[in-house]
Design an enzyme around this catalytic site. Sequence first.
Site, PDB file in Angstrom:
ATOM      1  N   HIS A  92       0.853  -1.192   0.000  1.00 46.10           N
ATOM      2  CA  HIS A  92       0.000   0.000   0.000  1.00 46.10           C
ATOM      3  C   HIS A  92       0.880   1.230   0.000  1.00 46.10           C
ATOM      4  O   HIS A  92       1.823   1.324   0.782  1.00 46.10           O
ATOM      5  CB  HIS A  92      -0.917   0.031   1.230  1.00 46.10           C
ATOM      6  CG  HIS A  92      -1.747   1.275   1.284  1.00 46.10           C
ATOM      7  ND1 HIS A  92      -2.896   1.429   0.528  1.00 46.10           N
ATOM      8  CD2 HIS A  92      -1.563   2.454   1.926  1.00 46.10           C
ATOM      9  CE1 HIS A  92      -3.395   2.636   0.740  1.00 46.10           C
ATOM     10  NE2 HIS A  92      -2.608   3.283   1.587  1.00 46.10           N
ATOM     11  N   ASP A 171     -15.352   2.496   7.594  1.00 46.49           N
ATOM     12  CA  ASP A 171     -14.328   3.443   7.134  1.00 46.49           C
ATOM     13  C   ASP A 171     -14.864   4.314   6.007  1.00 46.49           C
ATOM     14  O   ASP A 171     -14.581   5.509   5.949  1.00 46.49           O
ATOM     15  CB  ASP A 171     -13.074   2.704   6.669  1.00 46.49           C
ATOM     16  CG  ASP A 171     -12.087   3.694   6.070  1.00 46.49           C
ATOM     17  OD1 ASP A 171     -11.617   4.560   6.838  1.00 46.49           O
ATOM     18  OD2 ASP A 171     -11.838   3.654   4.859  1.00 46.49           O
ATOM     19  N   ARG A 178     -14.874  12.692   7.690  1.00 45.03           N
ATOM     20  CA  ARG A 178     -13.609  13.372   8.011  1.00 45.03           C
ATOM     21  C   ARG A 178     -13.243  14.373   6.933  1.00 45.03           C
ATOM     22  O   ARG A 178     -12.708  15.446   7.203  1.00 45.03           O
ATOM     23  CB  ARG A 178     -12.485  12.333   8.168  1.00 45.03           C
ATOM     24  CG  ARG A 178     -12.606  11.513   9.444  1.00 45.03           C
ATOM     25  CD  ARG A 178     -11.724  10.288   9.392  1.00 45.03           C
ATOM     26  NE  ARG A 178     -10.344  10.609   9.125  1.00 45.03           N
ATOM     27  CZ  ARG A 178      -9.495   9.830   8.431  1.00 45.03           C
ATOM     28  NH1 ARG A 178      -9.898   8.670   7.945  1.00 45.03           N
ATOM     29  NH2 ARG A 178      -8.257  10.200   8.233  1.00 45.03           N
ATOM     30  N   SER A 193      -7.813   3.774   9.175  1.00 41.70           N
ATOM     31  CA  SER A 193      -8.566   3.751   7.918  1.00 41.70           C
ATOM     32  C   SER A 193      -7.848   2.882   6.885  1.00 41.70           C
ATOM     33  O   SER A 193      -8.437   1.975   6.281  1.00 41.70           O
ATOM     34  CB  SER A 193      -8.703   5.197   7.421  1.00 41.70           C
ATOM     35  OG  SER A 193      -9.072   5.241   6.072  1.00 41.70           O
ATOM     36  N   LYS A 197      -8.796  -1.542   5.934  1.00 42.57           N
ATOM     37  CA  LYS A 197      -9.080  -2.069   4.593  1.00 42.57           C
ATOM     38  C   LYS A 197      -8.043  -3.121   4.200  1.00 42.57           C
ATOM     39  O   LYS A 197      -8.377  -4.165   3.631  1.00 42.57           O
ATOM     40  CB  LYS A 197      -9.086  -0.922   3.576  1.00 42.57           C
ATOM     41  CG  LYS A 197     -10.324  -0.043   3.713  1.00 42.57           C
ATOM     42  CD  LYS A 197     -10.265   1.205   2.869  1.00 42.57           C
ATOM     43  CE  LYS A 197      -9.350   2.245   3.440  1.00 42.57           C
ATOM     44  NZ  LYS A 197      -9.469   3.585   2.944  1.00 42.57           N
TER      45      LYS A 197
HETATM   46  N1  URA Z   1      -6.177   6.970   2.752  1.00 42.12           N
HETATM   47  C1  URA Z   1      -7.120   6.257   3.418  1.00 42.12           C
HETATM   48  O1  URA Z   1      -7.533   5.192   2.968  1.00 42.12           O
HETATM   49  N2  URA Z   1      -7.577   6.745   4.588  1.00 42.12           N
HETATM   50  C2  URA Z   1      -7.145   7.900   5.119  1.00 42.12           C
HETATM   51  O2  URA Z   1      -7.593   8.266   6.184  1.00 42.12           O
HETATM   52  C3  URA Z   1      -6.184   8.636   4.419  1.00 42.12           C
HETATM   53  C4  URA Z   1      -5.701   8.143   3.230  1.00 42.12           C
END
Ligand code: URA
Length: 433
Positions: A92, A171, A178, A193, A197
């Site tokens: 990621h 999320d 947010r 967050s 995932k």
């Molecule tokens: N990418 C995400 O998936 N979540 C965040 O909070 C910031 C960047």
Amino acid sequence: MTSPTPAPQRFAAVDVIRTKRDRGELSADQIDWVVDAYTRGEVAEEQMSALAMAVLLNGMTRAEVSRWTSAMIASGARLDFTDLPRPSVDKHSTGGVGDKTTLPLAPLVAACGAAVPQLSGRGLGHTGGTLDKLEAVPGWRASLSLEEVRRQLVEVGAVICAATGDLAPADKKLYALRDVTGTVEAVPLIASSIMSKKIAEGTSALVLDVKTGSGAFMKDLELSRELARTMVDLGTDAGVRTTAVITDMSTPLGRTAGNALEVRESVEVLAGGGPADLVEVTLVLAREMLASVGLDAVDPADALADGRAMDAWRRMIAAQGGDPDAPLPTARHTHDVVADADGYLDVDAMAVGVAAWRLGAGRSRREEAVQAGAGVELHAVRGDRVRAGQRLLTLHTDTPERFEWALQALEGGLPVTAGAPAVPPLVHERISS
Ligand code: URA
């Protein structure tokens, strides 16, 4: 007839908010309840906004972030790839300008023996999305069923596709909130967050590329380090072997920013060429990924040089309906930007990212379409000696009325100076558990 009695509410949202507002530590039960109740619509948006702001101001302990992440995972489905014939490892990136590393990396690591389930997203703002880039390949399809993902992991070893909506739905809801309440920048909320995932995706190992610098989400090295450390701890607590590499994003990665332009450059890397910085980051991440699943005896540089990575790319693209031999789309209009003096060039990542986005490579609303051919191509990079009148960049777009807007984004972003600019290291540091 009596109506069923609702289950007793175990907490009042206002008490949870007050605990965090007063710098207290939330209990595991409070966290489980508030995340679940918010996802079901029982905790109101304004209450979750207040809680998110309290977290931004007062932070969370390791135990709190870990529990928050587990609660977000529990809000949806959790995949499991442990039964595959190859070990699975995912990567990621926190996102950056010209960061197309996923494209060569997934087939490269697959060619070296691992399975790479790369569930990705679309771009919003100045950094591009992996799916937008691959959709520039004629015929390529981002949406796959879980069955198709599994089959491709067995037969090809790599899949890059859209994440299904039922992974960490808490999320999805919280991120949208947010975004409009000034609370995106809280490290515990970013880390939970991203990691909710990634953990829900069911990979056994994960390598994080945390970008730092003007074009990154985290501009400051200290904060990037804190984010990397928090995410490595979360992965480790969840039983996923997790390491992070902090890489530079103060200047664009490679020489292109924009969807088809980035695919073209990725194919150059897979053919054994491509810009040195992109090749280096790809190999650093590939070695980390292979080491994390015990395949460290394999040198990914060999797989780039001998065509195995390219073969895996071609199979990966074809498996999703794409034609790896089809010409990539090009923009209808181009505009060159030239140096206005002799000297050393610097290139600011944010300026190039915003220019590419304004040219049509990115979107400002989720439902907007992107232009496959739009973006910025760099003919010179940070530290190059340039002459007045020399071509520095080419801007590409289908909608030439955007050139002026993109040029405004580049103002001050391409300084040419008498002395060479400072060049930060490409790889700052590595963080492991
Ligand atoms: N990418 C995400 O998936 N979540 C965040 O909070 C910031 C960047």
